[in-house]
Enzyme design. Structure first.
Site, PDB file in Angstrom:
ATOM      1  N   ASP A   1      14.552  -0.590   1.713  1.00 56.54           N
ATOM      2  CA  ASP A   1      15.453  -0.644   2.885  1.00 56.54           C
ATOM      3  C   ASP A   1      16.440  -1.941   2.727  1.00 56.54           C
ATOM      4  O   ASP A   1      17.626  -1.444   2.321  1.00 56.54           O
ATOM      5  CB  ASP A   1      14.493  -1.463   3.887  1.00 56.54           C
ATOM      6  CG  ASP A   1      15.075  -1.655   5.357  1.00 56.54           C
ATOM      7  OD1 ASP A   1      16.186  -0.971   5.495  1.00 56.54           O
ATOM      8  OD2 ASP A   1      14.271  -2.000   6.152  1.00 56.54           O
TER       9      ASP A   1
ATOM     10  N   GLU B   1       7.776   2.665  -6.037  1.00 56.79           N
ATOM     11  CA  GLU B   1       7.836   2.190  -4.373  1.00 56.79           C
ATOM     12  C   GLU B   1       8.202   3.330  -3.470  1.00 56.79           C
ATOM     13  O   GLU B   1       8.708   4.186  -3.834  1.00 56.79           O
ATOM     14  CB  GLU B   1       9.011   1.056  -4.331  1.00 56.79           C
ATOM     15  CG  GLU B   1       9.384   0.415  -3.128  1.00 56.79           C
ATOM     16  CD  GLU B   1       8.260  -0.442  -2.273  1.00 56.79           C
ATOM     17  OE1 GLU B   1       7.095   0.149  -2.396  1.00 56.79           O
ATOM     18  OE2 GLU B   1       8.438  -1.552  -2.018  1.00 56.79           O
ATOM     19  N   ASP B   2       7.616   3.045  -2.410  1.00 59.67           N
ATOM     20  CA  ASP B   2       7.833   4.092  -1.321  1.00 59.67           C
ATOM     21  C   ASP B   2       9.371   4.146  -0.850  1.00 59.67           C
ATOM     22  O   ASP B   2       9.721   5.206  -0.765  1.00 59.67           O
ATOM     23  CB  ASP B   2       6.616   4.004  -0.090  1.00 59.67           C
ATOM     24  CG  ASP B   2       6.710   2.338   0.430  1.00 59.67           C
ATOM     25  OD1 ASP B   2       7.521   1.483   0.040  1.00 59.67           O
ATOM     26  OD2 ASP B   2       5.990   2.454   1.556  1.00 59.67           O
TER      27      ASP B   2
ATOM     28  N   PHE C   1      13.360   4.331  11.111  1.00 61.94           N
ATOM     29  CA  PHE C   1      12.161   3.892  10.628  1.00 61.94           C
ATOM     30  C   PHE C   1      11.118   5.329  10.544  1.00 61.94           C
ATOM     31  O   PHE C   1      11.019   5.956  11.437  1.00 61.94           O
ATOM     32  CB  PHE C   1      11.512   2.973  11.639  1.00 61.94           C
ATOM     33  CG  PHE C   1      10.403   2.043  11.160  1.00 61.94           C
ATOM     34  CD1 PHE C   1      10.505   0.812  10.516  1.00 61.94           C
ATOM     35  CD2 PHE C   1       8.871   2.588  11.282  1.00 61.94           C
ATOM     36  CE1 PHE C   1       9.544   0.066   9.850  1.00 61.94           C
ATOM     37  CE2 PHE C   1       7.977   1.845  10.556  1.00 61.94           C
ATOM     38  CZ  PHE C   1       8.283   0.670   9.833  1.00 61.94           C
TER      39      PHE C   1
ATOM     40  N   ARG D   1      -0.216   6.491   7.836  1.00 58.90           N
ATOM     41  CA  ARG D   1      -0.132   6.664   6.202  1.00 58.90           C
ATOM     42  C   ARG D   1      -0.451   7.946   5.716  1.00 58.90           C
ATOM     43  O   ARG D   1       0.083   8.371   4.752  1.00 58.90           O
ATOM     44  CB  ARG D   1      -0.883   5.335   5.603  1.00 58.90           C
ATOM     45  CG  ARG D   1      -0.392   4.069   5.675  1.00 58.90           C
ATOM     46  CD  ARG D   1      -1.027   3.129   4.752  1.00 58.90           C
ATOM     47  NE  ARG D   1      -0.772   1.773   4.985  1.00 58.90           N
ATOM     48  CZ  ARG D   1       0.252   1.214   4.629  1.00 58.90           C
ATOM     49  NH1 ARG D   1       1.357   1.576   4.098  1.00 58.90           N
ATOM     50  NH2 ARG D   1       0.461  -0.153   4.964  1.00 58.90           N
TER      51      ARG D   1
ATOM     52  N   LYS E   1      17.194   3.639   2.167  1.00 61.26           N
ATOM     53  CA  LYS E   1      18.079   3.669   3.187  1.00 61.26           C
ATOM     54  C   LYS E   1      19.296   2.655   2.504  1.00 61.26           C
ATOM     55  O   LYS E   1      19.541   1.753   3.136  1.00 61.26           O
ATOM     56  CB  LYS E   1      17.324   2.835   4.344  1.00 61.26           C
ATOM     57  CG  LYS E   1      16.239   3.340   5.070  1.00 61.26           C
ATOM     58  CD  LYS E   1      15.681   2.536   6.110  1.00 61.26           C
ATOM     59  CE  LYS E   1      14.287   2.873   6.482  1.00 61.26           C
ATOM     60  NZ  LYS E   1      13.569   1.968   7.599  1.00 61.26           N
TER      61      LYS E   1
ATOM     62  N   LYS F   1       0.749  -1.052   0.021  1.00 61.03           N
ATOM     63  CA  LYS F   1       0.077  -0.117   0.053  1.00 61.03           C
ATOM     64  C   LYS F   1       0.856   1.273   0.028  1.00 61.03           C
ATOM     65  O   LYS F   1       0.301   2.160  -0.410  1.00 61.03           O
ATOM     66  CB  LYS F   1      -0.919   0.025   1.149  1.00 61.03           C
ATOM     67  CG  LYS F   1      -1.653  -1.071   1.304  1.00 61.03           C
ATOM     68  CD  LYS F   1      -2.439  -0.915   2.815  1.00 61.03           C
ATOM     69  CE  LYS F   1      -3.148  -2.488   3.346  1.00 61.03           C
ATOM     70  NZ  LYS F   1      -3.500  -2.466   4.700  1.00 61.03           N
ATOM     71  N   GLY F   2       1.965   1.158   0.430  1.00 60.57           N
ATOM     72  CA  GLY F   2       3.037   2.264   0.607  1.00 60.57           C
ATOM     73  C   GLY F   2       3.172   3.196  -0.178  1.00 60.57           C
ATOM     74  O   GLY F   2       3.387   4.340   0.160  1.00 60.57           O
TER      75      GLY F   2
HETATM   76  P1  IMP Z   1      13.206  -4.251   1.903  1.00 63.70           P
HETATM   77  O1  IMP Z   1      12.649  -5.298   1.153  1.00 63.70           O
HETATM   78  O2  IMP Z   1      13.817  -4.381   3.065  1.00 63.70           O
HETATM   79  O3  IMP Z   1      13.688  -3.292   1.009  1.00 63.70           O
HETATM   80  O4  IMP Z   1      11.642  -3.588   2.483  1.00 63.70           O
HETATM   81  C1  IMP Z   1      11.105  -2.586   1.875  1.00 63.70           C
HETATM   82  C2  IMP Z   1       9.495  -2.439   2.243  1.00 63.70           C
HETATM   83  O5  IMP Z   1       9.816  -2.726   3.831  1.00 63.70           O
HETATM   84  C3  IMP Z   1       9.170  -1.036   1.965  1.00 63.70           C
HETATM   85  O6  IMP Z   1       8.594  -1.016   0.937  1.00 63.70           O
HETATM   86  C4  IMP Z   1       8.182  -0.799   3.291  1.00 63.70           C
HETATM   87  O7  IMP Z   1       7.011  -1.186   3.001  1.00 63.70           O
HETATM   88  C5  IMP Z   1       8.802  -1.566   4.342  1.00 63.70           C
HETATM   89  N1  IMP Z   1       9.644  -0.649   5.111  1.00 63.70           N
HETATM   90  C6  IMP Z   1      10.936  -0.533   5.326  1.00 63.70           C
HETATM   91  N2  IMP Z   1      11.444   0.270   6.088  1.00 63.70           N
HETATM   92  C7  IMP Z   1      10.226   1.047   6.484  1.00 63.70           C
HETATM   93  C8  IMP Z   1      10.060   2.163   7.208  1.00 63.70           C
HETATM   94  O8  IMP Z   1      11.131   2.995   7.738  1.00 63.70           O
HETATM   95  N3  IMP Z   1       9.133   2.536   7.213  1.00 63.70           N
HETATM   96  C9  IMP Z   1       7.680   2.019   6.641  1.00 63.70           C
HETATM   97  N4  IMP Z   1       8.145   0.984   5.928  1.00 63.70           N
HETATM   98  C10 IMP Z   1       9.238   0.418   5.831  1.00 63.70           C
HETATM   99 MG    MG Z   2       6.436  -0.909   0.544  1.00 62.44          MG
END
Ligand code: IMP
Ligand code: MG
Length: 177
Positions: free
Chosen positions: A103, A99-100, A152, A165, A131, A43-44
């Site tokens: 990480d 994508e939002d 976060f 959100r 990040k 949803k982000g």
């Molecule tokens: P990744 O697979 O570790 O890159 O995770 C990415 C997803 O984890 C993002 O699309 C977010 O949905 C969630 N996520 C990671 N860090 C945060 C944060 O600081 N706030 C909110 N959602 C996060």
């Molecule tokens: Mg996401």
């Protein structure tokens, strides 16, 4: 509205808007005349995508995917499940994933490989936040909004346990969950 868990603002609505406008200009220039398909990751990305969409001055179509990663509420395990797939056949299409936040990069790394296997003309990534210090795999991000430290964040579509959100800015969480 005082929110006990919310720390300072990382980016104001105005700062985000200015950066999103720049990204929209670049995407418009890069995809003019090519029937771009923007794929929003639910949803982000819904707020980011809505703002980006209104600044694009090219012909563009939209589709959505919902992904779930096995893991704790705030950490990705790297095993990704597609909860909602595309309605669109992307064979021969130019696709930009919206994508939002990146990480570890594991979610997008998985998604990129999954979409590339479907025979598109091109697949690129547009992410509002990255990040970088937390990246475990290198994800090629063509359009990046901001690089942020390993905190976060919530707001502008992003949640903590489905909350926050709708904040019109991006903030850090006080207690690192
Ligand atoms: P990744 O697979 O570790 O890159 O995770 C990415 C997803 O984890 C993002 O699309 C977010 O949905 C969630 N996520 C990671 N860090 C945060 C944060 O600081 N706030 C909110 N959602 C996060
Ligand atoms: Mg996401």
């Amino acid at each position: 509205m005082a929110e006990p868990e919310i720390e300072g603002t990382l980016f104001t609505g105005e700062q985000i808007k200015a950066r999103v406008d720049e990204l929209a200009r670049r995407i418009s220039d890069d995809y003019r005349g090519s029937r771009l398909l923007l794929v929003g990751i639910l949803k982000g990305a819904f707020v980011f995508l809505a703002e980006l969409a209104r600044e694009l001055d090219i012909e563009v179509e939209f589709d959505f995917m919902a992904l779930s990663s096995y893991g704790s509420m705030t950490k990705t395990s790297g095993v990704v499940r597609i909860l909602k797939d595309l309605d669109t056949d992307i064979t021969g299409r130019n696709v930009v994933i919206v994508e939002d936040l990146i990480d570890t990069g594991l979610t997008l790394n998985y998604l990129l490989r999954s979409l590339e296997a479907r025979g598109p003309e091109s697949v690129e990534i547009c992410a509002l936040l990255n990040k970088r210090v937390a990246n475990k795999v290198e994800v090629p991000i063509k359009y990046e909004g901001f690089s942020i430290p390993d905190v976060f964040v919530v707001g502008y579509g992003m949640d903590y346990a489905e909350r926050y959100r709708n904040l019109p800015y991006i903030a850090g969480m006080k207690r690192q969950p």
